[in-house]
Write an enzyme that holds these catalytic residues in place. Structure first.
Site, mmCIF file in Angstrom:
data_model
loop_
_atom_site.group_PDB
_atom_site.id
_atom_site.type_symbol
_atom_site.label_atom_id
_atom_site.label_comp_id
_atom_site.label_asym_id
_atom_site.label_seq_id
_atom_site.Cartn_x
_atom_site.Cartn_y
_atom_site.Cartn_z
ATOM 1 N N ARG A 6 25.536 61.392 -33.027
ATOM 2 C CA ARG A 6 25.026 62.314 -32.009
ATOM 3 C C ARG A 6 26.054 63.393 -31.654
ATOM 4 O O ARG A 6 25.725 64.350 -30.957
ATOM 5 C CB ARG A 6 24.650 61.549 -30.734
ATOM 6 C CG ARG A 6 23.369 60.762 -30.861
ATOM 7 C CD ARG A 6 22.945 60.200 -29.514
ATOM 8 N NE ARG A 6 21.704 59.438 -29.611
ATOM 9 C CZ ARG A 6 20.501 59.956 -29.593
ATOM 10 N NH1 ARG A 6 20.359 61.259 -29.488
ATOM 11 N NH2 ARG A 6 19.436 59.201 -29.684
ATOM 12 N N LYS A 40 11.699 64.577 -35.601
ATOM 13 C CA LYS A 40 12.635 63.780 -36.400
ATOM 14 C C LYS A 40 12.088 62.401 -36.752
ATOM 15 O O LYS A 40 12.195 61.955 -37.896
ATOM 16 C CB LYS A 40 13.973 63.620 -35.668
ATOM 17 C CG LYS A 40 14.771 64.889 -35.561
ATOM 18 C CD LYS A 40 16.185 64.628 -35.083
ATOM 19 C CE LYS A 40 16.237 63.998 -33.716
ATOM 20 N NZ LYS A 40 15.650 64.844 -32.662
ATOM 21 N N ARG A 95 16.864 68.821 -21.461
ATOM 22 C CA ARG A 95 17.196 68.039 -22.660
ATOM 23 C C ARG A 95 17.685 68.942 -23.784
ATOM 24 O O ARG A 95 18.594 68.579 -24.536
ATOM 25 C CB ARG A 95 15.973 67.238 -23.123
ATOM 26 C CG ARG A 95 15.604 66.091 -22.202
ATOM 27 C CD ARG A 95 14.250 65.498 -22.558
ATOM 28 N NE ARG A 95 14.243 64.908 -23.889
ATOM 29 C CZ ARG A 95 13.125 64.555 -24.535
ATOM 30 N NH1 ARG A 95 11.950 64.755 -23.968
ATOM 31 N NH2 ARG A 95 13.198 64.002 -25.730
ATOM 32 N N ARG A 145 2.076 67.584 -23.752
ATOM 33 C CA ARG A 145 1.609 66.208 -23.945
ATOM 34 C C ARG A 145 1.079 65.611 -22.643
ATOM 35 O O ARG A 145 1.628 65.845 -21.567
ATOM 36 C CB ARG A 145 2.744 65.328 -24.486
ATOM 37 C CG ARG A 145 3.224 65.768 -25.841
ATOM 38 C CD ARG A 145 4.045 64.725 -26.553
ATOM 39 N NE ARG A 145 5.232 64.308 -25.829
ATOM 40 C CZ ARG A 145 6.236 63.640 -26.400
ATOM 41 N NH1 ARG A 145 6.187 63.320 -27.683
ATOM 42 N NH2 ARG A 145 7.293 63.296 -25.685
ATOM 43 N N ARG A 201 3.999 62.862 -18.134
ATOM 44 C CA ARG A 201 5.195 62.087 -17.842
ATOM 45 C C ARG A 201 6.314 63.012 -17.377
ATOM 46 O O ARG A 201 6.383 64.169 -17.776
ATOM 47 C CB ARG A 201 5.671 61.324 -19.095
ATOM 48 C CG ARG A 201 4.703 60.288 -19.620
ATOM 49 C CD ARG A 201 5.332 59.502 -20.762
ATOM 50 N NE ARG A 201 6.176 60.354 -21.602
ATOM 51 C CZ ARG A 201 7.244 59.907 -22.259
ATOM 52 N NH1 ARG A 201 7.615 58.660 -22.166
ATOM 53 N NH2 ARG A 201 7.947 60.724 -23.024
#
Length: 216
Positions: free
Chosen positions: A88, A13, A170, A127, A159
């Site tokens: 949201r 996004k 999430r 990542r 992370r």
């Protein structure tokens, strides 16, 4: 043109918002940018938000909405805007609708970046961040063969936010809180979905093709 960009975490996004807004010559407005601008600028709303942030609490909806209202009132947003990260949920969508209605305006389009959960997990869980320079690498996209940064030689680490279990959580939160937004805007007949897989430039091309019929 006034549009909202929605999609799950990892859909791209932020990147697409920047390119699309640039192509349409309208400001990209994200809640993150608004928060940073208010906090760094020392506005009354920024100071209020900071009291919650410093305690580790979520900033209440009414404060976020007040910041969005102020931002949409600025001169550069009068001829259009792209909202990224707001609304949201359906409650915020209804508030945005009423806010725009006060000004005699309405959203032209809601663009949904569509990507399946497994692809999101692949993008985010792959990542790795350099412990020295902070650069982000990807185990697949950058063809990494070791756990060292190619730029500075620093050790790479994953992370907590990028761990698969966190990413899947999430996605669950997104389905619970934000996905109903898709149904809401579909009922309003202003929702268009765009396949968000593939190269960034290709996704932008698809997005612009989807937007074109709605442009005045």
């Amino acid at each position: 043109m006034r549009l909202v960009l929605v999609g799950p975490p990892g859909a791209g996004k932020g990147t697409q918002a920047q390119f699309i807004a640039s192509n349409l010559s309208i400001p990209k407005i994200s809640t993150g940018d608004i928060f940073r601008a208010n906090v760094s600028g020392g506005t009354d709303l920024g100071k209020l938000a900071k009291t919650y942030m410093d305690r580790g609490d979520l900033v209440p909806d009414e404060v976020t909405i007040a910041m969005v209202r102020d931002r949409l009132s600025e001169d550069d947003a009068q001829d259009g805007f792209l909202l990224d990260g707001f609304p949201r949920n359906v409650a915020q969508a209804e508030i945005l609708r009423d806010m725009l209605k006060e000004w005699g305006l309405a959203l032209d389009l809601v663009l949904e970046l569509v990507v399946d959960d497994d692809e999101v997990v692949r993008r985010l869980a792959g990542r790795r961040t350099c412990s020295q320079c902070g650069r982000i690498w990807h185990v697949d996209f950058d063809d990494k063969k070791d756990d060292r940064c190619d730029a500075c030689g620093g050790a790479l680490f994953q992370r907590d936010d990028d761990k698969e279990e966190t990413v899947r959580h999430r996605l669950e939160v997104y389905q619970q809180q934000t996905a109903p937004l898709v149904s809401y805007y579909a009922d309003e007949d202003i929702l268009v979905g765009v396949d968000a897989t593939g190269p960034v430039e290709e996704v932008t091309r698809r997005a612009m093709e989807a937007i074109r019929p709605y442009m005045a």
